[in-house]
Design a protein around this motif. Structure first.
Motif, PDB file in Angstrom:
ATOM      1  N   ALA A 166       0.842  -1.200   0.000  1.00 52.27           N
ATOM      2  CA  ALA A 166       0.000   0.000   0.000  1.00 52.27           C
ATOM      3  C   ALA A 166       0.877   1.250   0.000  1.00 52.27           C
ATOM      4  CB  ALA A 166      -0.936  -0.001   1.202  1.00 52.27           C
ATOM      5  N   GLU A 167       1.976   1.195   0.730  1.00 50.79           N
ATOM      6  CA  GLU A 167       2.910   2.329   0.737  1.00 50.79           C
ATOM      7  C   GLU A 167       3.530   2.524  -0.644  1.00 50.79           C
ATOM      8  OE1 GLU A 167       5.833   1.813   3.818  1.00 50.79           O
ATOM      9  OE2 GLU A 167       4.296   1.289   5.292  1.00 50.79           O
ATOM     10  N   LEU A 168       3.946   1.450  -1.274  1.00 53.16           N
ATOM     11  CA  LEU A 168       4.570   1.538  -2.594  1.00 53.16           C
ATOM     12  C   LEU A 168       3.592   2.020  -3.661  1.00 53.16           C
ATOM     13  CD1 LEU A 168       6.650  -1.771  -2.537  1.00 53.16           C
ATOM     14  CD2 LEU A 168       7.528   0.569  -2.364  1.00 53.16           C
ATOM     15  N   ALA A 169       2.339   1.583  -3.561  1.00 56.08           N
ATOM     16  CA  ALA A 169       1.322   1.977  -4.539  1.00 56.08           C
ATOM     17  C   ALA A 169       0.783   3.373  -4.265  1.00 56.08           C
ATOM     18  CB  ALA A 169       0.175   0.972  -4.541  1.00 56.08           C
ATOM     19  N   GLY A 170       0.928   3.842  -3.030  1.00 56.32           N
ATOM     20  CA  GLY A 170       0.403   5.150  -2.672  1.00 56.32           C
ATOM     21  C   GLY A 170      -1.086   5.149  -2.397  1.00 56.32           C
ATOM     22  N   CYS A 171      -1.680   3.958  -2.249  1.00 60.31           N
ATOM     23  CA  CYS A 171      -3.111   3.843  -1.957  1.00 60.31           C
ATOM     24  C   CYS A 171      -3.392   2.444  -1.429  1.00 60.31           C
ATOM     25  CB  CYS A 171      -3.945   4.118  -3.204  1.00 60.31           C
ATOM     26  SG  CYS A 171      -3.571   3.040  -4.603  1.00 60.31           S
ATOM     27  N   GLY A 212       2.238   2.095  -9.077  1.00 63.87           N
ATOM     28  CA  GLY A 212       3.478   1.661  -8.440  1.00 63.87           C
ATOM     29  C   GLY A 212       3.921   0.265  -8.833  1.00 63.87           C
ATOM     30  N   ALA A 213       3.448  -0.239  -9.974  1.00 62.69           N
ATOM     31  CA  ALA A 213       3.766  -1.612 -10.387  1.00 62.69           C
ATOM     32  C   ALA A 213       5.266  -1.875 -10.441  1.00 62.69           C
ATOM     33  CB  ALA A 213       3.136  -1.916 -11.744  1.00 62.69           C
TER      34      ALA A 213
END
Length: 79
Positions: free
Chosen positions: A13-18, A41-42
């Motif tokens: 979730a942190e890496l994807a920003g959501c 953020g793939a």
């Protein structure tokens, strides 16, 4: 086109920003792996995350259809 809801957990979730995202994948042969390639953020996600399709753990070659939910989960640890 299939509209798929993607849920991210913990570090993902942190890496994807959501925590959730809706993505569109094309064709009737779209897979969980295809969904993983289209999420926010793939590039930051590992190439083979743990995945669940509609609350069942699956491999990345599992087919998705319109309205499905894919969850991407980091490796679990504990003791």
């Amino acid at each position: 086109m299939a509209r798929v809801t993607v849920r991210f957990f913990a570090r993902y979730a942190e890496l994807a920003g959501c925590e959730t995202a809706a993505v569109l994948v094309s064709g009737t042969s779209a897979t969980v792996g295809d969904v993983r390639e289209t999420v926010p953020g793939a590039r930051s996600l590992p190439p083979r995350p743990l995945a669940a399709l509609n609350l069942r753990q699956v491999k990345l070659d599992a087919k998705v259809k319109d309205g499905d939910e894919v969850a991407l989960l980091p490796p679990l640890s504990g003791g």
